[in-house]
Write an enzyme that holds these catalytic residues in place. Sequence first.
Site, PDB file in Angstrom:
ATOM      1  N   LYS A   1       0.835  -1.206   0.000  1.00  3.85           N
ATOM      2  CA  LYS A   1       0.000   0.000   0.000  1.00  3.85           C
ATOM      3  C   LYS A   1       0.873   1.260   0.000  1.00  3.85           C
ATOM      4  CE  LYS A   1      -3.542  -2.641  -0.246  1.00  3.85           C
ATOM      5  NZ  LYS A   1      -4.219  -3.385   0.800  1.00  3.85           N
TER       6      LYS A   1
HETATM    7  C1  LIG Z   1      -5.315  -4.502   1.090  1.00  4.84           C
HETATM    8  C2  LIG Z   1      -6.777  -4.324   1.155  1.00  4.84           C
HETATM    9  C3  LIG Z   1      -7.524  -4.654   2.279  1.00  4.84           C
HETATM   10  C4  LIG Z   1      -6.942  -5.382   3.454  1.00  4.84           C
HETATM   11  O1  LIG Z   1      -5.846  -4.748   3.997  1.00  4.84           O
HETATM   12  P1  LIG Z   1      -4.951  -5.534   5.060  1.00  4.84           P
HETATM   13  O2  LIG Z   1      -4.226  -4.440   5.780  1.00  4.84           O
HETATM   14  O3  LIG Z   1      -4.044  -6.426   4.282  1.00  4.84           O
HETATM   15  O4  LIG Z   1      -5.870  -6.291   5.944  1.00  4.84           O
HETATM   16  C5  LIG Z   1      -8.866  -4.356   2.305  1.00  4.84           C
HETATM   17  N1  LIG Z   1      -9.477  -3.804   1.251  1.00  4.84           N
HETATM   18  C6  LIG Z   1      -8.797  -3.489   0.131  1.00  4.84           C
HETATM   19  C7  LIG Z   1      -9.525  -2.836  -0.992  1.00  4.84           C
HETATM   20  C8  LIG Z   1      -7.439  -3.760   0.047  1.00  4.84           C
HETATM   21  O5  LIG Z   1      -6.771  -3.482  -1.082  1.00  4.84           O
END
Ligand SMILES: *Cc1c(COP(=O)(O)O)cnc(C)c1O
Length: 376
Positions: A184
Amino acid sequence: MVDDYLPFARPSLDSETIAAVVETLRSGWLASGPRVQALEQALSGYLGGRIVRTFTSATAALEVALQVCGIGPGDEVIVPAMSFVATANVVLRVGARPVFVDVDLATRNLDLGQAESAVTSRTRAILPVHFAGLPLDLDRLYALAQRHGLRVIEDAAHAIGASWHGRRIGSVGDLVCFSFHPNKNMTTIEGGALVLDDPDEAARAERLRFHGIDRDAQGEMEVVEAGGKFNLSDVAAAVGLGQLRQLEHFNRLRRERARRYLEKLHSDPPFLLPDRGDDGHSWHLFALLLPLERLRITRRQFIQAMHERGIGVGIHYPAIHLFRRYRALGYAEGDFPNAERIGRETVTLPLFPAMTLSDVDRVCEAAVQIVQENRL
Ligand SMILES: *Cc1c(COP(=O)(O)O)cnc(C)c1O
């Protein structure tokens, strides 16, 4: 080839951040402590002073957000059919029913007209995604929620640093969840955050992330409900503090690289390029649709051909309603044509701050060449 292999995502950690991690490891305080508090304060400052609580993931933050809203068995939550599966899984995990809605082909964001048609007397919340970091129309979203008395839980996993008409995502709205997974826009290795306004709801979120424990003024422990165990470590928070310091810079670099992609990617037959948004786009992903019906290769073969040229390509995402767990709710092919088409045709090209503009050019040349060589 392996040496200059370009993955589709890679975090950037500077030496100051690494030094802060080492210092934390030496401090004797590894679990939630002063650095978690400092990260929550810094995020709150970044998001206009709203309350921020950190978690071990965005998935945990989303699940707790649903619980904070009192959502459970018998309730419906509107979710996009095109997202990472966590967006819908959390609804099932609290015992409620995810009600899928299609997305727009260009923005990949929830179709708010169809969302409104999906509202029933059981609908309690709407859980949209700012897909790839392109903000959903917040004015229309909150007007819809207000008309029907719904809570809004924004899955802003892609959207830290994004803004809608000058308002930073998370600085306004109801409940907003961010992800700090390494792919991210900023990372705490694993981690996430929940942004909210009501101190009582924040207290509930704190209990739900740590065993349900409440402490009175004397420090005596009381438990009124069984919480989970979703608290971030100080080591992770040290990473997050270093990342937040660089976030605006990271996002500027992402925007510059995304703009270069949009300028350079003219293939024949044409790729369906993502909506360019404006400077509020956080460009978590650069995902386009392949013109597969006019190619004699599959997406798998396109990805393999890119891989052979030293370029990593991702898929974000298969349509959620077609997974077996969701077909079991009665969903099937044909329900959400845009989500299904994106799920079939999408590929994510490399986009991260440390890649260069000439890396972008190399990716574009490879992708265009593969398409030219394989047209029907
Ligand atoms: C990455 C992601 C999540 C989950 O994030 P984590 O921190 O890995 O639990 C939820 N929704 C979307 C759209 C994502 O891309």
